[in-house]
Design an enzyme around this catalytic site. Sequence first.
Site, PDB file in Angstrom:
ATOM      1  N   GLU A  38       0.757  -1.276  -0.234  1.00 33.31           N
ATOM      2  CA  GLU A  38       0.292   0.095   0.045  1.00 33.31           C
ATOM      3  C   GLU A  38       0.496   0.918  -0.283  1.00 33.31           C
ATOM      4  O   GLU A  38       0.724   2.195  -0.489  1.00 33.31           O
ATOM      5  CB  GLU A  38      -0.654  -0.004   1.043  1.00 33.31           C
ATOM      6  CG  GLU A  38      -1.650  -1.372   1.323  1.00 33.31           C
ATOM      7  CD  GLU A  38      -2.497  -1.169   2.176  1.00 33.31           C
ATOM      8  OE1 GLU A  38      -2.605  -1.745   3.290  1.00 33.31           O
ATOM      9  OE2 GLU A  38      -4.387  -1.468   2.020  1.00 33.31           O
ATOM     10  N   GLU A  98      -4.404  -9.368   3.471  1.00 35.33           N
ATOM     11  CA  GLU A  98      -5.219  -8.865   5.273  1.00 35.33           C
ATOM     12  C   GLU A  98      -6.350 -10.175   5.184  1.00 35.33           C
ATOM     13  O   GLU A  98      -7.229 -10.695   6.451  1.00 35.33           O
ATOM     14  CB  GLU A  98      -6.111  -7.545   4.797  1.00 35.33           C
ATOM     15  CG  GLU A  98      -4.767  -6.511   4.517  1.00 35.33           C
ATOM     16  CD  GLU A  98      -3.363  -5.870   3.907  1.00 35.33           C
ATOM     17  OE1 GLU A  98      -3.490  -6.963   3.219  1.00 35.33           O
ATOM     18  OE2 GLU A  98      -2.781  -5.479   3.530  1.00 35.33           O
TER      19      GLU A  98
END
Length: 699
Positions: free
Chosen positions: A105, A125
Amino acid sequence: MTAKYEVHGSVAVITLDNPPINGLGYATRVGITDSLQKANADAAVKSIVLTGAGKAFSGGADIKEFGTPKALAEPNLLSVILAVENSSKPVVAAVHSVCMGGGLELALGCHYRIAAPGCNVALPEVKLGLIPGAGGTQRLPRALGVEPALNMIVSGEPVKSELLAQIPGQKLFDKMAASAESLAQEALAFAQAVSDTRPLPLVRNLPCKHPGGDAYFQFARNMVKGMAKNFPAPVKCVDAVEAATKKKFDEGMLFEREIFINLMWTPESKALRHIFAAERAASKIPDVLEDTPKREIKAIAVIGAGTMGGGIAMNFLNAGIPVKMLEMKQEALDKGLATIRKNYEAQVKKGKLKQDKYEQRMSLLSTTLSYDELKDADMVIEAVFEELGVKEKVFKELDRVMKPGAILASNTSTLDVNKIAAFTKRPQDVVGMHFFSPANVMKLLEVIRGEKTAKDVLATVMAISKKIRKTAVVSGVCDGFIGNRMIEQYGRQGGFLLDEGCTPAQVDKAMEKFGMAMGPFRMGDLAGNDIGWAIRKRRYQEKPDMKYSKTADLLCEKGRFGQKTGAGWYDYVPGKRDAIPNAEVVKMIEDHRASLGITPRKISDEEIVQRLVYALVNEAAHILEEGIASKASDIDMVYLMGYGFPIYRGGPMNYADQVGLFNVVQSMKRFAQNPLDDAKFWQPAPLLARLAAEGKTFN
Ligand code: NAI
């Protein structure tokens, strides 16, 4: 310092340096924002490279900070990424080795990205029951294309950088470096080349559309729903990526954030995060320091080539460690060897194992009938008949022939490891290694710590279990160790439920609906009902006041031992594992019930689940208090890895914590009122009663 700052000519280089994987902990985040400020304030700096030291660009969140206030302290990851985007000078991410989760990210927030080949790129995740929470679901589809991005986000699996770079039209990597070694130089050159480019490109400004539109997302949702049955996160990944195609970037970010926070509170994500931590904690033994020196294990011996011996040997062969198997007779060796061959050949046939790998593994296996040939082994694992007399003979022989310092392990499932250790003059080298059947498949290994087991022996066994890819949990010495001691109480409740009005199928169905891989009666049929029978016969002598249902004994008297005899609580067709209810067994239960004068009652699934699961929990609380297990999470790992407890419930202790221990105790008090149950057993274990009264949890 967890982020280094250097200037090379006109390029500032910020290097994340937080081993082992440059986790984005608080100090690292501050390091990045401080360095960015410095670079932007320095007129000599024209562009910036962001990279990672050592074995990763960044693996994402810092697990040491999980659940602590530091994880969310400002600058949080969102703010760091915003600071990168807002840098007035171009920021080039130079990624290599590992670029995952928050690490990816962060890279996506940079103006440019250059990647080394071989870099593992992922947004994992979902494996913790979450979605990426710092823009991953909004930026990756823009950079990579909707479909590959959704695949990565839903699976959580890593993909190599060079493969991603081949996706047509992708904007994830502006350039691939020739090699990991040349990455730093190439990144500097790239940063110099773009130093004057304005406006700076931002992933957030890229278009994001899927030509299939709504139909594509509906299709994806259906697929994912089918596969992810008990987990909410995967479908939410689809929702978030769909939002990337429909909403403005900032709205998409808010949508992602909202989903992320809601998922944080789901029991499924809590369970997965609990397991993530429990798995790491299991290898840590409170009084055995992590730097305890380990003994070198280069060769293994296995005594007994039966069901367990063969499976145990395969674990080591698979890990490339030579094994010598010993038996009393050549025929037994031949039979054991043939079984191992058959197992490997089945894997070859299914395409799970290459022929040359199979041959390589078999070449590591040798056999013997003579103890004297074991003297070179660094560790021996005994898996002979479960009789103390037989174990005594074997361990006396091992004591005679094994080299000093060799580890002597027993796979006993019920015998006292301290007694076994006492058969030798080196009890400090003796340890239990309780594998589960089939030993080459089941992930769980209970490591039984004897009174005299040396710390370095424990440390070595924990390390070697990692090598053979087992989840090892340490248990003290007691009857049944952690797993089987608890299962006995679970099975006892199953028996009472039959006496009170259930059928085996009803109980199994309720437990399977709860999520167990198998209900207690199907499990009994798989393991062999004769095993429980033998244990009960022993209990009738040792603990004459302990209450038992007699139905299981009646079943065994009919020779219905389970799958191996083609009949148990259910019937079985040869070659198949389907459990077919049997009317005679149901009649046998009814007759027995009638002979006790019991009028059957309708029992709810809820009561079935509570009685069986809380029986595990109460016994586990005794186990914890006695120090047989050193932490509640170890007990969870035993049940998740060895007994088919549903992953999304995080193990019996985590489940009880989520129900609330006060509620668990209240239910136990109710069960104690049932005259057909065992009131004494349902006295909450002191530890459980204490935690419940204090409003605390096990974990
Ligand atoms: P098994 O009966 O399949 O195999 C035992 C093997 O040991 C036989 O091949 C036998 O010939 C050999 N043996 C017996 N005495 C010997 C001696 N003095 N020297 C050398 N070899 C000898 O039994 P299984 O099921 O493999 O069990 C072995 C051990 O593993 C037992 O202690 C059992 O409690 C334990 N265990 C069994 C599990 C299971 O599900 N079967 C699970 C966990 C532990």
